[in-house]
Design a protein around this motif. Structure first.
Motif, PDB file in Angstrom:
ATOM      1  N   ILE A 281      26.377  29.965  37.773  1.00 23.67           N
ATOM      2  CA  ILE A 281      26.865  28.982  38.745  1.00 23.67           C
ATOM      3  C   ILE A 281      28.122  29.518  38.889  1.00 23.67           C
ATOM      4  O   ILE A 281      28.927  30.499  39.803  1.00 23.67           O
ATOM      5  N   VAL A 282      28.782  29.505  37.386  1.00 20.58           N
ATOM      6  CA  VAL A 282      30.034  30.160  36.560  1.00 20.58           C
ATOM      7  C   VAL A 282      30.218  31.629  37.811  1.00 20.58           C
ATOM      8  O   VAL A 282      31.127  32.269  37.549  1.00 20.58           O
ATOM      9  N   ASP A 283      29.379  31.972  37.143  1.00 21.07           N
ATOM     10  CA  ASP A 283      29.087  34.329  37.871  1.00 21.07           C
ATOM     11  C   ASP A 283      29.421  33.864  38.941  1.00 21.07           C
ATOM     12  O   ASP A 283      30.350  35.522  39.352  1.00 21.07           O
ATOM     13  N   LEU A 284      29.047  33.747  39.599  1.00 21.33           N
ATOM     14  CA  LEU A 284      28.306  33.938  41.106  1.00 21.33           C
ATOM     15  C   LEU A 284      30.072  33.652  41.913  1.00 21.33           C
ATOM     16  O   LEU A 284      29.875  33.693  42.828  1.00 21.33           O
ATOM     17  N   TYR A 285      29.993  32.531  40.845  1.00 18.87           N
ATOM     18  CA  TYR A 285      31.776  31.241  41.790  1.00 18.87           C
ATOM     19  C   TYR A 285      33.181  32.557  40.834  1.00 18.87           C
ATOM     20  O   TYR A 285      34.065  32.089  41.539  1.00 18.87           O
ATOM     21  N   LYS A 286      32.695  32.433  39.440  1.00 21.47           N
ATOM     22  CA  LYS A 286      34.500  32.791  39.320  1.00 21.47           C
ATOM     23  C   LYS A 286      35.612  33.320  40.241  1.00 21.47           C
ATOM     24  O   LYS A 286      36.355  33.230  39.437  1.00 21.47           O
ATOM     25  N   ASN A 287      35.132  34.557  40.535  1.00 25.56           N
ATOM     26  CA  ASN A 287      36.351  35.529  40.824  1.00 25.56           C
ATOM     27  C   ASN A 287      37.373  34.828  42.218  1.00 25.56           C
ATOM     28  O   ASN A 287      38.461  34.867  42.330  1.00 25.56           O
ATOM     29  N   LYS A 288      36.129  33.892  42.902  1.00 23.27           N
ATOM     30  CA  LYS A 288      36.624  32.752  44.282  1.00 23.27           C
ATOM     31  C   LYS A 288      37.353  32.257  43.883  1.00 23.27           C
ATOM     32  O   LYS A 288      38.189  31.562  44.016  1.00 23.27           O
ATOM     33  N   VAL A 289      36.303  31.796  43.060  1.00 23.95           N
ATOM     34  CA  VAL A 289      37.597  30.032  42.143  1.00 23.95           C
ATOM     35  C   VAL A 289      38.955  30.618  41.976  1.00 23.95           C
ATOM     36  O   VAL A 289      40.108  30.174  41.682  1.00 23.95           O
ATOM     37  N   PHE A 290      38.949  31.783  41.040  1.00 26.57           N
ATOM     38  CA  PHE A 290      39.841  32.405  40.076  1.00 26.57           C
ATOM     39  C   PHE A 290      41.075  32.977  41.142  1.00 26.57           C
ATOM     40  O   PHE A 290      42.743  32.354  41.064  1.00 26.57           O
ATOM     41  N   GLY A 291      41.053  33.327  42.070  1.00 25.62           N
ATOM     42  CA  GLY A 291      41.376  34.064  43.055  1.00 25.62           C
ATOM     43  C   GLY A 291      42.335  32.865  44.420  1.00 25.62           C
ATOM     44  O   GLY A 291      43.417  32.791  44.119  1.00 25.62           O
ATOM     45  N   MET A 292      41.525  31.390  44.472  1.00 23.81           N
ATOM     46  CA  MET A 292      41.981  30.440  44.877  1.00 23.81           C
ATOM     47  C   MET A 292      42.993  30.259  44.543  1.00 23.81           C
ATOM     48  O   MET A 292      44.548  29.587  44.433  1.00 23.81           O
ATOM     49  N   ALA A 293      43.040  29.633  43.127  1.00 23.88           N
ATOM     50  CA  ALA A 293      43.602  29.649  41.767  1.00 23.88           C
ATOM     51  C   ALA A 293      45.358  30.053  41.810  1.00 23.88           C
ATOM     52  O   ALA A 293      45.924  29.427  41.631  1.00 23.88           O
ATOM     53  N   TYR A 294      44.399  31.749  41.706  1.00 23.78           N
ATOM     54  CA  TYR A 294      46.275  32.382  41.748  1.00 23.78           C
ATOM     55  C   TYR A 294      47.239  32.155  42.940  1.00 23.78           C
ATOM     56  O   TYR A 294      48.032  32.011  42.710  1.00 23.78           O
ATOM     57  N   LYS A 295      46.302  31.811  43.413  1.00 22.94           N
ATOM     58  CA  LYS A 295      46.933  31.712  44.893  1.00 22.94           C
ATOM     59  C   LYS A 295      48.316  30.309  45.211  1.00 22.94           C
ATOM     60  O   LYS A 295      48.796  30.657  45.489  1.00 22.94           O
ATOM     61  N   PHE A 296      47.334  29.903  44.301  1.00 19.26           N
ATOM     62  CA  PHE A 296      48.289  28.399  44.530  1.00 19.26           C
ATOM     63  C   PHE A 296      49.370  28.353  43.060  1.00 19.26           C
ATOM     64  O   PHE A 296      50.311  28.127  43.796  1.00 19.26           O
ATOM     65  N   THR A 297      48.753  29.266  42.238  1.00 18.63           N
ATOM     66  CA  THR A 297      49.603  29.139  41.186  1.00 18.63           C
ATOM     67  C   THR A 297      50.607  30.166  41.000  1.00 18.63           C
ATOM     68  O   THR A 297      51.701  29.945  40.229  1.00 18.63           O
ATOM     69  N   ASN A 298      49.977  31.539  41.322  1.00 19.95           N
ATOM     70  CA  ASN A 298      50.759  32.845  41.290  1.00 19.95           C
ATOM     71  C   ASN A 298      51.329  33.227  39.516  1.00 19.95           C
ATOM     72  O   ASN A 298      51.757  33.230  39.259  1.00 19.95           O
TER      73      ASN A 298
END
Length: 198
Positions: free
Chosen positions: A21-38
């Motif tokens: 599950i982590v491998d499938l979604y890690k980049n997309k979750v990280f991408g959203m987190a980065y958009k919020f945190t910068n």
């Protein structure tokens, strides 16, 4: 194994399958987190928090929605909670400043690390786009990230955000218009750096 089989394995106690599950979604979750945190480190921490919540709650997943929808909802709520906490801290820290000083106050966080998603910050142009998206109000930032970076459909985004599909279309239109206006002001050799049309 497909996603349903992986989830059932985990729910039956085989938590070693959670890494899939982590491998499938890690980049997309990280991408959203980065958009919020910068911020790279904050996004890493936030992503870990998201997956910890998923790990703890996956036993309650009832297949009433797509797994991706469920994960994005957890991710979005975690990001929004993070932002509220940060804004509260900032409000306390800046409480002695005048309104004029507060208006002009900027905190610049430089990240020189290469992110997992090359398309986000692989070059100066995409870093500039990221910064513009980061500056959008949350309701626009979220739909832009989900649609353009996580490649979600209007229907899926509407389900995650629990709003009508027409609202998603309207928010995307307005978000693109804001981005286009901002980007049209950034000119290199007389040409816009990026065209926001899509």
């Amino acid at each position: 194994m497909n996603e349903e089989q992986i989830i059932k394995e985990i729910q039956n106690g085989n938590y070693s399958e959670f890494s899939q599950i982590v491998d499938l979604y890690k980049n997309k979750v990280f991408g959203m987190a980065y958009k919020f945190t910068n911020d790279y480190d904050e996004a890493q921490d936030l992503s870990q928090e998201v997956f910890l919540k998923i790990y703890k709650q996956i036993k309650n997943f009832r297949f009433e929605s797509k797994l991706s929808t469920w994960i994005y909802r957890i991710c979005m709520n975690t990001c929004i909670d993070w932002k509220r906490k940060k804004e509260k801290i900032k409000s306390i820290n800046f409480s002695n400043m005048t309104s004029e000083e507060n208006k002009d106050q900027q905190i610049e966080i430089k990240d020189e690390s290469l992110l997992p998603e090359d398309k986000i910050v692989a070059n100066e142009k995409s870093q500039e786009i990221h910064n513009l998206i980061y500056s959008l109000p949350d309701k626009y930032k979220t739909v832009i990230t989900m649609y353009h970076f996580n490649e979600m459909s209007y229907e899926d985004i509407a389900e995650v955000l629990n709003v009508p599909q027409r609202t998603i279309e309207t928010r995307l239109y307005r978000a693109r218009r804001i981005l286009k206006e901002k980007l049209s002001k950034t000119v290199v050799r007389g040409e816009p750096k990026w065209n926001a049309e899509k």
